[in-house]
Each structure stands twice: as structure tokens, then as C-alpha cells.
Scaffold this active site. Structure first.
Site, short mmCIF file in Angstrom:
data_model
loop_
_atom_site.label_atom_id
_atom_site.label_comp_id
_atom_site.label_asym_id
_atom_site.label_seq_id
_atom_site.Cartn_x
_atom_site.Cartn_y
_atom_site.Cartn_z
N GLY A 54 0.84 -1.19 0.00
CA GLY A 54 0.00 0.00 0.00
C GLY A 54 0.87 1.24 0.00
N GLN A 97 3.05 10.07 1.17
CA GLN A 97 4.34 9.37 1.22
C GLN A 97 5.21 9.66 0.00
OE1 GLN A 97 2.44 5.37 2.15
NE2 GLN A 97 4.33 5.24 3.33
N CYS A 123 5.72 0.03 7.43
CA CYS A 123 5.35 1.17 6.59
C CYS A 123 6.57 1.58 5.78
CB CYS A 123 4.90 2.33 7.48
SG CYS A 123 4.48 3.84 6.59
N LEU A 124 6.38 1.87 4.50
CA LEU A 124 7.52 2.23 3.65
C LEU A 124 8.19 3.52 4.13
CD1 LEU A 124 6.15 1.36 0.08
CD2 LEU A 124 7.76 0.05 1.48
N HIS A 177 -4.60 1.24 7.28
CA HIS A 177 -3.28 1.88 7.42
C HIS A 177 -3.14 3.05 6.44
CE1 HIS A 177 1.29 1.53 7.93
NE2 HIS A 177 1.18 2.29 6.86
N GLU A 178 -3.55 2.83 5.19
CA GLU A 178 -3.40 3.88 4.17
C GLU A 178 -4.35 5.05 4.44
OE1 GLU A 178 -0.77 3.74 2.54
OE2 GLU A 178 -0.42 1.63 2.94
N HIS A 214 -2.92 7.33 6.85
CA HIS A 214 -1.93 8.26 6.27
C HIS A 214 -2.61 9.54 5.77
CE1 HIS A 214 2.04 6.46 6.17
NE2 HIS A 214 1.56 5.30 5.74
CO CO Z 1 2.45 3.46 5.74
#
Ligand code: CO
Length: 157
Positions: free
Chosen positions: A46, A51, A90-91, A132-133, A136
Site C-alpha cells: 500500500g 508518502q 510502513c515504507l 493503514h493507508e 496516512h
Molecule cells: Co504506511
């Protein structure tokens, strides 16, 4: 198609609430394509627009299931059921993992890249990834919900 730079913590944009999308044009669709390539390049499931430095309510999720790529523009969780605690990453936080409690099942209302409204029901890992997304897009980082941290180079997420 381009691989975008992923913004890592700490950065103010990651904790800023994103703006609603009103214009569904080629620029938006190009951004989503680039976000997809970027997510795949980093083995993510995701990615949210902040991000990659874009303060808009756009997220993508692809957990390699039959849903394929899910484009979420202006997504809202309209129903949630149950709770489950699992490890996630998370990236924007390379090497950081932690246990987070999320709804087991959610129903989401969103628009696709053409502006068409849809609702989607998701269970388990897909519900976790979408939740999660969407966090963000509200400037909420998973680390604020972690109950127990892991720093394991061997885990990929
Ligand atoms: Co994330």
C-alpha cells in the site's frame, strides 16, 4: 512511468491531513501509475500520496489477491467490525515494525481514478492495509498505534 522518492519519517507532510480530490484528470491517473510503480519497486502492499509528497486523499493498495490494485480516492471507512492485532510496517519507516490493533472487517466508500463512487468490503490483511493507508491521509502514522515495536531487518513489510 517513474519511480517516486518515498518520504521517510520524520517529515511534516506525513502528519498533515490531506486535501480532498475534486479533479479526476490524466494528471491524477499518472500520479497513481507512478505511485503503483513505486510501491511495487519497494515491495509494498500500500502507498498513500503524502508518502510521495502529495497532500491529497489518494491511496493505493495491492495485497496480491483477487482484488488486484485498489485505487482509493477520498476513501472513508463507513463500517468496521471486530478487532485484531498483527504486526505491520510502513515504507516511510524502513526497518520498523510493530503490533497494531485494527478492525477485522471494514466497509469503505471511495472513488476510483475516474471519479466513480464504489464501496468495498475488506477482511483481515486487506482491511488492515486499507485502514493503514486511510490513516496516512489523516496524518496518522502507524507508530502512534503500535503496542509493541520490533526492529528486525529480516521482516519485510
Ligand atoms: Co504506511
Amino acid at each position: 512511468v517513474a519511480i517516486l522518492k518515498i518520504i521517510e519519517h520524520p517529515n511534516e507532510i506525513l502528519s498533515t491531513e490531506c486535501e480532498e480530490v475534486f479533479v479526476f484528470n490524466n494528471k491524477l491517473r499518472k500520479l497513481i501509475k507512478n505511485m503503483y510503480e513505486t510501491m511495487i519497486e519497494h515491495d509494498g502492499v500500500g502507498l498513500a500520496a503524502p508518502q510521495v509528497g502529495v497532500n491529497l486523499r489518494i491511496a493505493i493498495v495491492d495485497i496480491n489477491d483477487e482484488n488486484g490494485l485498489i485505487e482509493l480516492i477520498n476513501p472513508v471507512i463507513i463500517e468496521e467490525t471486530g478487532k485484531i492485532t498483527e504486526v505491520e510496517g510502513c515504507l516511510s519507516f524502513p526497518g520498523i515494525y510493530g503490533d497494531v490493533t485494527r478492525p477485522h472487517e471494514i466497509k469503505v466508500k471511495a472513488q476510483n481514478a475516474k471519479g466513480k463512487q464504489f464501496t468495498l468490503s475488506a477482511v483481515g490483511f486487506l482491511a488492515r492495509a486499507i485502514s493503514h493507508e486511510i490513516d496516512h491521509l489523516n496524518g496518522i502514522l502507524f507508530t502512534s498505534k503500535v503496542e509493541k515495536f520490533y526492529e528486525l531487518e529480516t521482516l519485510e513489510g
